[in-house]
Enzyme design. Structure first.
Site, PDB file in Angstrom:
ATOM      1  N   GLU A  45       0.866  -1.187   0.000  1.00 17.34           N
ATOM      2  CA  GLU A  45       0.000   0.000   0.000  1.00 17.34           C
ATOM      3  C   GLU A  45       0.894   1.225   0.000  1.00 17.34           C
ATOM      4  OE1 GLU A  45      -1.350   3.264   0.925  1.00 17.34           O
ATOM      5  OE2 GLU A  45      -1.635   2.468   2.944  1.00 17.34           O
ATOM      6  N   CYS A  93      -2.643   8.593   3.781  1.00 14.58           N
ATOM      7  CA  CYS A  93      -2.500   7.938   2.471  1.00 14.58           C
ATOM      8  C   CYS A  93      -3.760   8.049   1.638  1.00 14.58           C
ATOM      9  CB  CYS A  93      -2.094   6.479   2.651  1.00 14.58           C
ATOM     10  SG  CYS A  93      -3.229   5.505   3.646  1.00 14.58           S
TER      11      CYS A  93
END
Length: 593
Positions: A305, A340
């Site tokens: 990720e 994020c």
């Protein structure tokens, strides 16, 4: 005689009552099972959480100490020393993995009830001690208390609750269909513990990023090594002690959880270790290349990720632009933009573009930065983890302005009068940004709001898909056709409609595509992704029906195809694979025509 409407309502009533009964039984048998009741435990809260605590004020705050290998931990909001941490060496990493491997053997034999009890114990402690946990996260990352409550406590609690309620269902063996020829077999897929898994996590959510992979790993029956960022080494020690104490209080080995704090040069020893069965990596793209290359040495699978450049598309038919602006503010400035799945680009259609600029400009201009632990009533945005990227951020803003963008608020680092050693960047509003500008393509991870104009829905989608990233996205509007079009066409791993990042709060699979990584954590896919997916075929009637190997056929090879056709015909007619036992007779059948 009942009318059709009465019958329908009776059926609906029965259905609703059935659902209520199912949930009641579920709550009674699973959530409130006496064998799963949480256990109370206590561990010391760090002295730094005391409001009266004042650590040494560092002259030049940084995690490195000249002439030493220790990790220097400090508060980014005020520059005060939190403590020193000795980093792990390759030999220390070996010892940690060996302990986890030994403890996992027994843990793999535990039942789902036993694992749920550990998670319930952990859940109770977090709810009881959330103030201390949030304070520790704020001290080590510089974020505000509200950011800690939302991004650390709330999402961790939700992950625990989801795993407690739905984890067993996700990992129970699943029936799979069979074929006519193999109808005497029962087929299923099982998800077995892998052994020792690892997670290399970022600093932006020190508590949640540590606990998230841990919760999943423990529930699958694996042990875990969590390599946390050196930027949040101090808080990681406390968070690890919580997880390990929960295990001990339930009668299990604390060695199932191994916190690992080291410098980057030692991390490759972990990621290439042959006893690590899976790696979850949360971080930046450049580091991901090193992790993937290192893991390839031992053929260790990796879930990656890598952050994003998440767009929020604002359609012209938004009804309440002020409410939408509030969501955009949260999505952009949560954790000082160090998120994020934070909103990095607001792509707005023409009718409300100018109005949104006006609303956001006033709100961003009024944002107050500082340390929420010391001044809770007068702080909206906290500190950044470091000042290392401030020059780069200023350069990106200046570059955009030179190409026609307008910086209406902020745009530079901020020297706080009260906290001169803190790492602060001005909350920034940059408008009229175009897709070709660097700031529209590079991940900012900063409190910078970027507003981009679009001429149509298709143009907005084109802009949204124009970056190398594709993690999350949002779309705001009321027309169902336009909303569906954006949801279908946008390249992203996750999409929120008329909201921001809500997919994370309900444990849907989390992850992206393109430059935002691959693999998923969260939800069923996340749990299964860190398991060995095992296909199993079992005889339905052991000893009565089974597969046998045919004897050789003693006739010319040119007759083999015909023999197979005859044999297949017998099987399809329902005589079973016992026909294989009569394979010698097939030669005679073929020879006689």
């Amino acid at each position: 005689m009942d009318t059709p409407d009465q019958v329908i309502w009776l059926e609906i009533s029965i259905f609703v009552i059935s659902i209520v009964l199912i949930f009641t039984v579920f709550n009674y048998t699973v959530l409130n099972d006496s064998d799963e009741q949480p256990v109370n435990f206590e561990i010391p809260v760090p002295k730094q959480c005391d409001p009266e605590w004042k650590g040494e004020l560092l002259e030049q705050p940084g995690i490195k100490v000249s002439g030493s290998s220790v990790i220097q931990c400090y508060c980014p909001a005020n520059g005060r020393l939190l403590g020193l941490v000795n980093p792990s060496t390759p030999k220390g990493i070996d010892r940690a993995i060996a302990k986890a491997k030994e403890a996992q053997i027994e843990w793999a034999r535990t039942t789902f009830k036993q694992r749920r009890k550990v998670l319930k114990t952990l859940l109770k402690y977090i709810l009881d001690k959330q103030e201390a946990i949030a304070t520790v996260a704020c001290l080590d990352s510089g974020k505000t208390k509200i950011d800690a409550s939302l991004g650390e406590i709330l999402v961790t609690v939700e992950k625990l609750k989801w795993t407690i309620q739905h984890g067993e269902k996700a990992l129970k063996p699943e029936k799979r269909p069979t074929s006519f020829l193999m109808m005497y077999k029962y087929n299923e897929v099982r998800w077995d513990a892998l052994g020792v898994v690892a997670a290399c996590v970022s600093w932006n959510y020190p508590f949640h990023n540590f606990m998230g992979p841990l919760i999943s790993a423990l529930f699958t029956g694996s042990a875990i090594v969590v390599k946390a960022s050196e930027n949040t080494a101090w808080s990681t020690q406390y968070f690890a002690s919580i997880a390990r104490a929960a295990l001990v209080s339930c009668g299990h080995s604390p060695n199932l959880v191994q916190p690992l704090l080291c410098w980057p040069q030692a991390a490759s020893h972990l990621t290439s270790h042959p006893d690590i069965s899976h790696i979850t990596f949360i971080g930046s793209r450049p580091i991901a290349h090193h992790v993937a290359a290192s893991a390839a040495k031992s053929l260790t699978p990796v879930c990656v990720e890598l952050g994003g450049k998440d767009p929020a598309i604002i359609l012209d038919d938004v009804r309440n632009i002020h409410q939408v602006a509030s969501i955009l503010m949260r999505g952009t400035f949560q954790s000082a933009g160090q998120n994020c799945i934070g909103i990095e680009r607001i792509i707005c259609l023409p009718k409300i573009y100018q109005g949104l600029i006006s609303i956001l400009g006033k709100r961003i201009h009024s944002l107050r930065v500082g340390s929420s632990l010391e001044d809770p009533d007068n702080v909206d945005v906290g500190a950044m983890i470091s000042d290392a990227r401030f020059s780069q951020l200023e350069s990106l803003v200046a570059d955009a302005v030179s190409q026609g963008a307008r910086c209406l608020v902020g745009g530079k680092r901020y020297r706080h009068v009260k906290y001169p050693k803190g790492h602060y960047f001005q909350p920034t509003l940059l408008v009229d940004v175009t897709p070709t500008m660097r700031i529209a393509n590079e991940e900012l991870f900063a409190p910078i709001c970027v507003l981009m104009p679009a001429t149509s829905v298709s143009h907005a989608i084109e802009i949204a898909n124009s970056t190398p990233y594709a993690l999350g996205a949002s779309v705001f509007g009321t027309d169902s056709t336009s909303l569906q079009c954006v949801t279908n066409e946008i390249k992203a791993g996750m999409v929120s409609v008329n909201d921001f990042a809500v997919y994370y709060a309900v444990s849907l699979p989390f992850g992206g595509v393109k430059g935002s990584g691959y693999g998923r954590f969260g939800g069923e896919e996340g749990l299964r992704g860190i398991c060995n997916t095992k296909a199993v075929c079992v005889d339905r009637l052991p000893g009565l029906l089974g597969t046998s190997i045919p004897t050789p056929l003693d006739y010319p090879i040119k007759s083999a195809r015909r023999a197979w056709e005859v044999c297949s015909g017998v099987v399809e007619l329902g005589y079973g694979l016992g026909a294989w036992r009569r394979a010698k007779g097939l030669g005679r059948i073929v020879r006689n025509g």
